[in-house]
Scaffold this motif. Structure first.
Motif, PDB file in Angstrom:
ATOM      1  N   MET A  21       0.831  -1.186   0.000  1.00 43.41           N
ATOM      2  CA  MET A  21       0.000   0.000   0.000  1.00 43.41           C
ATOM      3  C   MET A  21       0.883   1.260   0.000  1.00 43.41           C
ATOM      4  SD  MET A  21      -3.031  -1.222  -0.217  1.00 43.41           S
ATOM      5  CE  MET A  21      -2.250  -2.489  -1.247  1.00 43.41           C
ATOM      6  N   ALA A  22       0.270   2.397  -0.259  1.00 46.15           N
ATOM      7  CA  ALA A  22       1.053   3.622  -0.421  1.00 46.15           C
ATOM      8  C   ALA A  22       0.353   4.793   0.256  1.00 46.15           C
ATOM      9  CB  ALA A  22       1.251   3.931  -1.906  1.00 46.15           C
ATOM     10  N   THR A  23       1.099   5.882   0.389  1.00 45.47           N
ATOM     11  CA  THR A  23       0.544   7.156   0.821  1.00 45.47           C
ATOM     12  C   THR A  23       0.521   8.076  -0.390  1.00 45.47           C
ATOM     13  OG1 THR A  23       1.428   6.894   3.067  1.00 45.47           O
ATOM     14  CG2 THR A  23       0.806   9.117   2.372  1.00 45.47           C
ATOM     15  N   TYR A  24      -0.667   8.333  -0.895  1.00 46.17           N
ATOM     16  CA  TYR A  24      -0.822   9.214  -2.046  1.00 46.17           C
ATOM     17  C   TYR A  24      -0.932  10.662  -1.574  1.00 46.17           C
ATOM     18  CZ  TYR A  24      -1.648   5.596  -5.607  1.00 46.17           C
ATOM     19  OH  TYR A  24      -1.502   4.549  -6.499  1.00 46.17           O
ATOM     20  N   VAL A  25      -0.159  11.547  -2.194  1.00 43.05           N
ATOM     21  CA  VAL A  25      -0.218  12.979  -1.919  1.00 43.05           C
ATOM     22  C   VAL A  25      -0.718  13.644  -3.194  1.00 43.05           C
ATOM     23  CG1 VAL A  25       1.030  14.986  -1.074  1.00 43.05           C
ATOM     24  CG2 VAL A  25       1.798  12.684  -0.441  1.00 43.05           C
ATOM     25  N   LEU A  26      -1.927  14.178  -3.154  1.00 43.85           N
ATOM     26  CA  LEU A  26      -2.586  14.704  -4.344  1.00 43.85           C
ATOM     27  C   LEU A  26      -2.529  16.231  -4.335  1.00 43.85           C
ATOM     28  CD1 LEU A  26      -5.738  12.368  -4.307  1.00 43.85           C
ATOM     29  CD2 LEU A  26      -3.454  11.921  -5.260  1.00 43.85           C
ATOM     30  N   ILE A  27      -1.816  16.786  -5.303  1.00 45.66           N
ATOM     31  CA  ILE A  27      -1.574  18.231  -5.377  1.00 45.66           C
ATOM     32  C   ILE A  27      -2.451  18.843  -6.462  1.00 45.66           C
ATOM     33  CG2 ILE A  27       0.169  20.029  -5.680  1.00 45.66           C
ATOM     34  CD1 ILE A  27       0.722  18.236  -3.287  1.00 45.66           C
ATOM     35  N   HIS A  28      -3.345  19.740  -6.057  1.00 46.52           N
ATOM     36  CA  HIS A  28      -4.235  20.384  -7.021  1.00 46.52           C
ATOM     37  C   HIS A  28      -3.511  21.500  -7.772  1.00 46.52           C
ATOM     38  CE1 HIS A  28      -4.761  24.037  -4.584  1.00 46.52           C
ATOM     39  NE2 HIS A  28      -4.869  23.259  -3.515  1.00 46.52           N
ATOM     40  N   GLY A  29      -4.162  22.018  -8.809  1.00 46.27           N
ATOM     41  CA  GLY A  29      -3.576  23.061  -9.632  1.00 46.27           C
ATOM     42  C   GLY A  29      -4.008  24.453  -9.209  1.00 46.27           C
ATOM     43  N   ALA A  30      -3.848  25.411 -10.117  1.00 47.06           N
ATOM     44  CA  ALA A  30      -4.189  26.808  -9.842  1.00 47.06           C
ATOM     45  C   ALA A  30      -5.700  26.991  -9.742  1.00 47.06           C
ATOM     46  CB  ALA A  30      -3.624  27.704 -10.942  1.00 47.06           C
ATOM     47  N   SER A  31      -6.113  28.033  -9.021  1.00 43.19           N
ATOM     48  CA  SER A  31      -7.539  28.370  -8.877  1.00 43.19           C
ATOM     49  C   SER A  31      -8.355  27.156  -8.450  1.00 43.19           C
ATOM     50  CB  SER A  31      -8.095  28.940 -10.185  1.00 43.19           C
ATOM     51  OG  SER A  31      -7.409  30.108 -10.555  1.00 43.19           O
ATOM     52  N   SER A  32      -7.814  26.388  -7.528  1.00 39.04           N
ATOM     53  CA  SER A  32      -8.445  25.136  -7.122  1.00 39.04           C
ATOM     54  C   SER A  32      -8.164  24.875  -5.654  1.00 39.04           C
ATOM     55  CB  SER A  32      -7.920  23.992  -8.003  1.00 39.04           C
ATOM     56  OG  SER A  32      -8.611  22.790  -7.751  1.00 39.04           O
ATOM     57  N   ASP A  33      -8.674  23.747  -5.163  1.00 43.09           N
ATOM     58  CA  ASP A  33      -8.390  23.304  -3.807  1.00 43.09           C
ATOM     59  C   ASP A  33      -8.549  21.792  -3.762  1.00 43.09           C
ATOM     60  OD1 ASP A  33     -11.145  22.831  -3.718  1.00 43.09           O
ATOM     61  OD2 ASP A  33     -11.579  24.586  -2.497  1.00 43.09           O
ATOM     62  N   SER A  34      -8.520  21.223  -2.568  1.00 43.10           N
ATOM     63  CA  SER A  34      -8.507  19.771  -2.440  1.00 43.10           C
ATOM     64  C   SER A  34      -9.804  19.122  -2.927  1.00 43.10           C
ATOM     65  CB  SER A  34      -8.235  19.373  -0.993  1.00 43.10           C
ATOM     66  OG  SER A  34      -9.219  19.897  -0.123  1.00 43.10           O
ATOM     67  N   TRP A  35     -10.886  19.893  -3.063  1.00 40.49           N
ATOM     68  CA  TRP A  35     -12.139  19.330  -3.595  1.00 40.49           C
ATOM     69  C   TRP A  35     -11.920  18.735  -4.974  1.00 40.49           C
ATOM     70  CZ3 TRP A  35     -15.254  20.433  -7.874  1.00 40.49           C
ATOM     71  CH2 TRP A  35     -16.532  19.888  -7.848  1.00 40.49           C
ATOM     72  N   PHE A  36     -10.968  19.236  -5.686  1.00 45.96           N
ATOM     73  CA  PHE A  36     -10.667  18.724  -7.028  1.00 45.96           C
ATOM     74  C   PHE A  36     -10.498  17.207  -7.040  1.00 45.96           C
ATOM     75  CE2 PHE A  36      -7.450  17.625 -10.269  1.00 45.96           C
ATOM     76  CZ  PHE A  36      -8.139  18.002 -11.416  1.00 45.96           C
ATOM     77  N   TRP A  37     -10.022  16.661  -5.927  1.00 48.10           N
ATOM     78  CA  TRP A  37      -9.739  15.226  -5.847  1.00 48.10           C
ATOM     79  C   TRP A  37     -10.859  14.428  -5.184  1.00 48.10           C
ATOM     80  CZ3 TRP A  37      -5.626  14.040  -8.654  1.00 48.10           C
ATOM     81  CH2 TRP A  37      -4.604  14.992  -8.813  1.00 48.10           C
ATOM     82  N   HIS A  38     -12.018  15.026  -4.945  1.00 52.16           N
ATOM     83  CA  HIS A  38     -13.000  14.365  -4.087  1.00 52.16           C
ATOM     84  C   HIS A  38     -13.570  13.083  -4.675  1.00 52.16           C
ATOM     85  CE1 HIS A  38     -16.069  16.334  -6.650  1.00 52.16           C
ATOM     86  NE2 HIS A  38     -16.937  15.491  -6.127  1.00 52.16           N
ATOM     87  N   ARG A  39     -13.484  12.902  -5.986  1.00 53.92           N
ATOM     88  CA  ARG A  39     -13.970  11.655  -6.592  1.00 53.92           C
ATOM     89  C   ARG A  39     -12.891  10.580  -6.623  1.00 53.92           C
ATOM     90  NH1 ARG A  39     -17.065  12.079 -12.025  1.00 53.92           N
ATOM     91  NH2 ARG A  39     -18.256  10.372 -11.038  1.00 53.92           N
ATOM     92  N   VAL A  40     -11.642  10.977  -6.480  1.00 55.50           N
ATOM     93  CA  VAL A  40     -10.515  10.035  -6.499  1.00 55.50           C
ATOM     94  C   VAL A  40     -10.205   9.499  -5.110  1.00 55.50           C
ATOM     95  CG1 VAL A  40      -8.007   9.923  -6.848  1.00 55.50           C
ATOM     96  CG2 VAL A  40      -9.469  10.956  -8.599  1.00 55.50           C
ATOM     97  N   VAL A  41     -10.300  10.353  -4.105  1.00 60.46           N
ATOM     98  CA  VAL A  41      -9.895   9.989  -2.744  1.00 60.46           C
ATOM     99  C   VAL A  41     -10.588   8.727  -2.235  1.00 60.46           C
ATOM    100  CG1 VAL A  41      -9.946  10.712  -0.328  1.00 60.46           C
ATOM    101  CG2 VAL A  41      -9.162  12.299  -2.097  1.00 60.46           C
ATOM    102  N   PRO A  42     -11.928   8.612  -2.303  1.00 62.08           N
ATOM    103  CA  PRO A  42     -12.553   7.400  -1.770  1.00 62.08           C
ATOM    104  C   PRO A  42     -12.152   6.123  -2.501  1.00 62.08           C
ATOM    105  CG  PRO A  42     -14.172   8.775  -2.904  1.00 62.08           C
ATOM    106  CD  PRO A  42     -12.938   9.592  -2.763  1.00 62.08           C
ATOM    107  N   LEU A  43     -11.841   6.237  -3.774  1.00 64.71           N
ATOM    108  CA  LEU A  43     -11.415   5.057  -4.535  1.00 64.71           C
ATOM    109  C   LEU A  43     -10.045   4.585  -4.074  1.00 64.71           C
ATOM    110  CD1 LEU A  43     -12.526   6.186  -8.117  1.00 64.71           C
ATOM    111  CD2 LEU A  43     -13.755   4.690  -6.531  1.00 64.71           C
ATOM    112  N   LEU A  44      -9.136   5.515  -3.834  1.00 63.46           N
ATOM    113  CA  LEU A  44      -7.808   5.144  -3.341  1.00 63.46           C
ATOM    114  C   LEU A  44      -7.887   4.581  -1.925  1.00 63.46           C
ATOM    115  CD1 LEU A  44      -5.646   8.128  -4.649  1.00 63.46           C
ATOM    116  CD2 LEU A  44      -5.618   5.771  -5.470  1.00 63.46           C
ATOM    117  N   ARG A  45      -8.722   5.185  -1.092  1.00 63.97           N
ATOM    118  CA  ARG A  45      -8.857   4.680   0.276  1.00 63.97           C
ATOM    119  C   ARG A  45      -9.514   3.311   0.298  1.00 63.97           C
ATOM    120  NH1 ARG A  45     -10.368  10.525   3.052  1.00 63.97           N
ATOM    121  NH2 ARG A  45      -8.184  11.162   3.377  1.00 63.97           N
TER     122      ARG A  45
END
Length: 232
Positions: free
Chosen positions: A1-25
């Motif tokens: 298993m791994a620790t994923y660190v998801l870095i969003h882009g400009a004009s954004s925030d961590s919500w950008f990853w909200h559909r990916v996070v539960p799948l990785l977890r």
């Protein structure tokens, strides 16, 4: 298993990853999604990197860190490799960084404006095409509606200036994934800049610039393949 660190882009925030996070977890991974201080007029890439390190907390010394950096987040992702022991760096629909160059210099140095104009002309897009047409054209309507309900995240100009980027890390595997239908960073442009700057061709998948919002399952499949390929 791994620790994923998801870095969003400009004009954004961590919500950008909200559909990916539960799948990785659900796959058993730890996931860290820093909120970079993009609206802070005093915060540049060093401060963005500080925010990512702070979000990691005790996990900053983990031996299984996979950094995934989207769009302008590539500069923070690359800088992060000099602060924590990253085992795999994945650029996603990103600005391919180059040593000695600031994010603000990237646009002219890569010939972005001409490439974008040529792409818009091929697609029949007007020069003033709005955000929905350029960025959200392949994102499900309910996700677009949620993004509009949340409102725009302001982006300061500070990270486009100094300091220039350090060299990319040696010894850290780098993968690069792009969407074939990206209207912001056109495919031909991405193929050329990645080859010129990183020395290899990017991987490609269907989709536009906001792949984690449009196709989270497919993105996670790619990330997991990269992780396994890196021996993590």
């Amino acid at each position: 298993m791994a620790t994923y660190v998801l870095i969003h882009g400009a004009s954004s925030d961590s919500w950008f990853w909200h559909r990916v996070v539960p799948l990785l977890r659900a796959a058993g991974h730890d996931v860290v999604t820093p909120d970079l201080p993009v609206s802070d007029p005093e915060a540049g890439i060093p401060e963005y990197t500080d925010a990512a390190v702070a979000a990691l907390g005790d996990r900053a010394d983990a031996d299984d860190l996979v950094v995934v950096a989207q769009s302008m987040g590539s500069f923070t992702g690359a800088a992060l490799t000099h602060r924590v022991p990253v085992k795999l760096l994945v650029f996603l629909s990103a600005m391919a960084p180059k040593e000695g160059e600031t994010p603000g210099q990237w646009w002219e140095a890569t010939g972005y404006s001409q490439a974008r104009q040529e792409s818009d002309a091929r697609l029949g897009l007007p020069a003033d095409a709005d955000v929905k047409v350029v960025f959200f054209h392949d994102v499900p309507e309910k996700i677009v509606a949620a993004a509009w309900e949340r409102g725009e995240v302001g982006q300061s100009d500070r990270p486009f200036g100094p300091p220039p980027m350090p060299a990319l890390p040696t010894g850290v595997p780098i993968r690069y994934l792009v969407g074939r239908d990206d209207r912001f960073f056109p495919l031909d442009f991405q193929r050329r800049t990645v080859q010129e700057r990183l020395g290899f061709a990017p991987d490609e998948m269907e989709g536009g610039h906001l792949l984690p919002l449009a196709q989270p399952e497919a993105v996670v499949q790619r990330l997991e393949a990269y992780r396994v390929g890196a021996g993590l």
